[in-house]
Design a protein around this motif. Structure first.
Motif, short mmCIF file in Angstrom:
data_model
loop_
_atom_site.label_atom_id
_atom_site.label_comp_id
_atom_site.label_asym_id
_atom_site.label_seq_id
_atom_site.Cartn_x
_atom_site.Cartn_y
_atom_site.Cartn_z
N UNK A 28 0.77 -1.23 0.00
CA UNK A 28 0.00 0.00 0.00
C UNK A 28 0.80 1.28 0.00
N UNK A 29 2.13 1.20 -0.06
CA UNK A 29 2.94 2.42 -0.04
C UNK A 29 3.94 2.41 -1.19
N UNK A 30 4.32 3.61 -1.64
CA UNK A 30 5.31 3.75 -2.72
C UNK A 30 6.63 3.13 -2.27
N UNK A 31 7.17 2.30 -3.14
CA UNK A 31 8.38 1.58 -2.75
C UNK A 31 9.23 1.26 -3.97
N UNK A 32 10.49 1.03 -3.72
CA UNK A 32 11.40 0.56 -4.76
C UNK A 32 11.19 -0.94 -4.94
N UNK A 33 11.06 -1.38 -6.19
CA UNK A 33 10.85 -2.80 -6.48
C UNK A 33 11.63 -3.17 -7.74
N UNK A 34 11.83 -4.46 -7.92
CA UNK A 34 12.24 -4.93 -9.24
C UNK A 34 11.02 -4.96 -10.14
N UNK A 35 11.24 -4.71 -11.42
CA UNK A 35 10.15 -4.71 -12.39
C UNK A 35 9.40 -6.03 -12.33
N UNK A 36 8.07 -5.95 -12.36
CA UNK A 36 7.26 -7.16 -12.30
C UNK A 36 7.40 -7.98 -13.58
N UNK A 37 7.39 -9.31 -13.48
CA UNK A 37 7.48 -10.16 -14.67
C UNK A 37 6.41 -9.86 -15.71
N UNK A 38 5.18 -9.55 -15.27
CA UNK A 38 4.13 -9.12 -16.20
C UNK A 38 3.47 -7.89 -15.61
N UNK A 96 -4.65 0.36 0.23
CA UNK A 96 -3.64 1.33 0.66
C UNK A 96 -3.41 1.29 2.16
N UNK A 97 -2.29 1.87 2.56
CA UNK A 97 -1.86 1.74 3.95
C UNK A 97 -1.67 3.10 4.62
N UNK A 98 -2.31 3.26 5.77
CA UNK A 98 -2.14 4.43 6.63
C UNK A 98 -2.43 5.73 5.88
N UNK A 99 -1.68 6.78 6.16
CA UNK A 99 -1.99 8.09 5.59
C UNK A 99 -1.95 8.07 4.07
N UNK A 100 -1.00 7.36 3.50
CA UNK A 100 -0.90 7.30 2.04
C UNK A 100 -2.15 6.68 1.42
N UNK A 101 -2.67 5.65 2.06
CA UNK A 101 -3.89 5.02 1.57
C UNK A 101 -5.11 5.90 1.75
N UNK A 102 -5.15 6.63 2.87
CA UNK A 102 -6.28 7.52 3.09
C UNK A 102 -6.28 8.67 2.10
N UNK A 103 -5.11 9.17 1.75
CA UNK A 103 -5.02 10.24 0.76
C UNK A 103 -5.44 9.74 -0.62
N UNK A 104 -5.07 8.51 -0.96
CA UNK A 104 -5.53 7.93 -2.23
C UNK A 104 -7.05 7.88 -2.25
N UNK A 105 -7.63 7.45 -1.14
CA UNK A 105 -9.08 7.50 -0.97
C UNK A 105 -9.87 6.68 -1.97
N UNK A 106 -9.34 5.51 -2.34
CA UNK A 106 -10.02 4.65 -3.31
C UNK A 106 -10.36 3.32 -2.66
N UNK A 107 -11.61 3.14 -2.24
CA UNK A 107 -11.98 1.86 -1.63
C UNK A 107 -12.02 0.74 -2.67
N UNK A 108 -11.84 -0.46 -2.22
CA UNK A 108 -12.12 -1.62 -3.06
C UNK A 108 -13.60 -1.92 -2.90
N UNK A 109 -14.34 -1.88 -4.01
CA UNK A 109 -15.79 -1.91 -3.89
C UNK A 109 -16.46 -2.61 -5.07
N UNK A 110 -17.67 -3.04 -4.79
CA UNK A 110 -18.54 -3.64 -5.81
C UNK A 110 -17.91 -4.91 -6.38
N UNK A 111 -17.72 -5.90 -5.50
CA UNK A 111 -17.06 -7.12 -5.91
C UNK A 111 -17.90 -8.37 -5.69
N UNK A 112 -17.72 -9.34 -6.57
CA UNK A 112 -18.36 -10.65 -6.45
C UNK A 112 -17.25 -11.70 -6.41
N UNK A 113 -17.28 -12.53 -5.38
CA UNK A 113 -16.28 -13.59 -5.22
C UNK A 113 -17.05 -14.88 -5.00
N UNK A 114 -17.00 -15.81 -5.97
CA UNK A 114 -17.87 -16.98 -5.86
C UNK A 114 -17.23 -18.22 -6.50
#
Length: 551
Positions: free
Chosen positions: A126-136, A305-323
């Motif tokens: 949930x936070x900006x971080x240094x990573x290796x490029x994702x395979x896809x 998202x995580x903590x203050x950074x996630x709250x500033x993003x302000x994008x909930x995960x919503x409207x999902x179907x898992x079945x």
């Protein structure tokens, strides 16, 4: 303004914001499920063979595969075909209007050569971080898919550290003989000295003004990539493919809209650190169905998202179907948190089987996260051999309590206070667990308004409610090994237990403690079968247990 006035004003502001969120939320239900738009592709098909790819398991096909995807997208889109074979490749970048189709017996095997993966800005928990490029990966795409019956293998073992206790003796010897370095005590294997040094020094991978991307070059080997990362994409389809052996999280859709994951298999070794199956983060309108997961961490996980950074993003995960999903090994079957600072709402989970997961339905957070998790509905969930709790809420995730067992009980509500509320679980069956239901909220913010009905829970212990409010149990059978108590209540209020069945030889039905334990109603339940109906301690009063006659 004095400190007291400031705290009161801040608290009122937080509560007002929560009320506004509740008013503006959509109104989905089991009879009015979210609609997920599907991508559409031209039938034009191009094989990666036409761009020089070779299926010999040795040739590095990165340029050929990416060239095929780019050419297809530039011509208006279509299908990029990966025929049967073993295709070694570096990072693949998806493009709009392209369906990357893996035929059965086609395996994209990611190269163990870490120099092929660029150091990039990414997201870690949930936070900006240094990573290796994702395979896809893909960013800001529309109409994009990975389909077929092939396999994407992240070659994760070349990236992961492993504890000696996680492997058999023969596998540990094999791992040590493969290269890498050991921790000073000899109990942890690292892929390289760079990894060992960064890990033992507990270096952070988070980006900041003081720590730009280039400053992480000397710890690049520790920055394990997620296997599949799709960021800010629309109309995404992942279907039929097996995603396995990831260095970190397996599948990570981030800030996507109209996402479908269908008949996908995700596999990671049990020892895979951060080996999550699917992390759906800040996504809107999504469907996960018919999938099979066997992973090293949480299986189907909701984040925002995580903590203050996630709250500033302000994008909930919503409207999902898992079945219609099956989960084998995993820290949780269906999970929300702990990085849920943007919130989560209107998620419908049904017809899922959890076989041997650590926990079943798992909800976790901690002070400082913030975020509102609400309107989560689960029905027809079937579990067997759950190592921990079948249904689990804990707002003290990764908190180390004092040695005397006392929790921090500061009655403070602020923007970092997590809220879990307004959910319903029905027709839940669990054959084997440590606990049937465990709910632990915060003294200042109880887990509240959860309805659980038509459940059969066979577990060592029955129900534990700590700092919970508005919890309703209706038509629940508790088959427990420990019968003292069957139900524990600590500083929880406005509880209803209606039509509860339990072991007729139970030595103690209710253990109720805490001054805040009030308005506990028991209806249509024969309490006379228990040797002792209830015990009260730590300020709990007998008058707050309200009994109604059995049917």
């Amino acid at each position: 303004m004095n400190k007291l006035s400031f705290k009161i004003g801040l608290t009122l502001s937080v509560l007002t914001n929560l009320a506004v969120q509740a008013q503006t939320a959509p109104t989905y239900s089991w009879t009015n499920l979210p609609k997920i738009a599907q991508p559409a592709f031209r039938k034009d098909t191009v094989s990666i063979l036409a761009f020089g790819a070779r299926p010999d398991g040795v040739t590095l096909n990165t340029k050929a595969i990416n060239a095929a995807i780019t050419a297809c997208s530039q011509k208006g889109g279509g299908v990029v075909l990966v025929p049967s074979g073993l295709w070694m490749t570096g990072p693949i970048e998806l493009k709009s209007n392209v369906n990357l189709h893996l035929r059965k017996a086609a395996t994209l095997l990611l190269t163990p050569d870490k120099s092929q993966y660029a150091l990039v800005e990414g997201v870690y928990e949930g936070k900006r971080a240094a990573r290796n490029q994702s395979p896809i990966s893909g960013t800001n795409l529309e109409n994009v898919a990975i389909t077929g019956q092939g396999i994407v293998d992240g070659n994760g073992d070349v990236w992961r550290a492993v504890n000696k206790g996680q492997l058999t003796e023969s596998k540990w010897k094999e791992k040590v003989a493969s290269g890498g370095v050991l921790k000073d005590d000899g109990n942890v294997w690292y892929p390289s000295e760079q990894f060992r040094k960064a890990s033992t020094e507990n270096r952070s991978m988070l980006l900041s003004v003081e720590k730009p991307l280039q400053s992480f070059a000397d710890m690049k080997d520790m920055l394990r990539p997620n296997l599949l990362v799709l960021t800010s994409c629309k109309k995404v389809l992942l279907e039929g493919v097996t995603f396995q052996n990831s260095a970190a999280w397996c599948m990570h859709p981030l800030m996507c809209q109209d996402l479908t994951i269908r008949n996908v298999t995700t596999k990671n070794p049990e020892y895979a650190h951060n080996g999550d199956g699917m992390d759906i983060e800040s996504c809107k309108n999504f469907l996960i169905e018919g999938c099979t997961l066997d992973v090293g961490d949480d299986a189907i996980c909701i984040k925002s998202g995580k903590d203050e950074e996630g709250r500033k993003r302000g994008m909930p995960t919503e409207n999902g179907i898992i079945r219609n999903n099956t989960v084998y090994n995993g820290h949780g079957g269906f999970v929300v948190g702990s990085e849920m600072s943007g919130g989560a709402r209107y998620i419908f989970v049904s017809n899922c089987t959890f076989m041997g997961t650590d926990k079943g339905l798992r909800f976790k957070s901690v002070r400082g996260r913030g975020g509102v998790v609400e309107h989560i509905y689960a029905k027809d969930i079937f579990m067997k051999d759950i190592a921990g709790e079948a249904i689990f809420f804990d707002l003290y995730y990764f908190v180390k309590f004092a040695t005397d067992g006392q929790r921090d009980e500061r009655p403070v509500i602020n923007e970092g206070t997590p809220v879990f509320r307004d959910m319903k679980f029905e027709n839940i069956v669990c054959n084997g667990a440590k606990k049937g239901v465990f709910i632990r909220g915060l003294p200042e913010m109880a887990v509240k308004n959860i309805v659980m009905e038509k459940m059969v829970l066979e577990a060592d212990k029955g129900v534990e409610l700590i700092d919970a409010s508005g919890i309703r149990f209706n038509n629940v059978r508790l088959i427990t090994k420990s019968t003292k108590p069957v139900i524990l209540v600590d500083n929880s209020s406005n509880l209803t237990f209606d039509t509860i069945q339990y072991d007729p030889q139970a030595s103690l039905l209710f253990s109720i403690s805490g001054e805040r334990s009030q308005d506990i109603q028991v209806k249509n339940t024969d309490m006379a079968k228990a040797q002792t109906k209830a015990e009260f301690s730590k300020g709990a009063l007998e008058k707050n247990l309200i009994l109604s006659s059995a049917k």
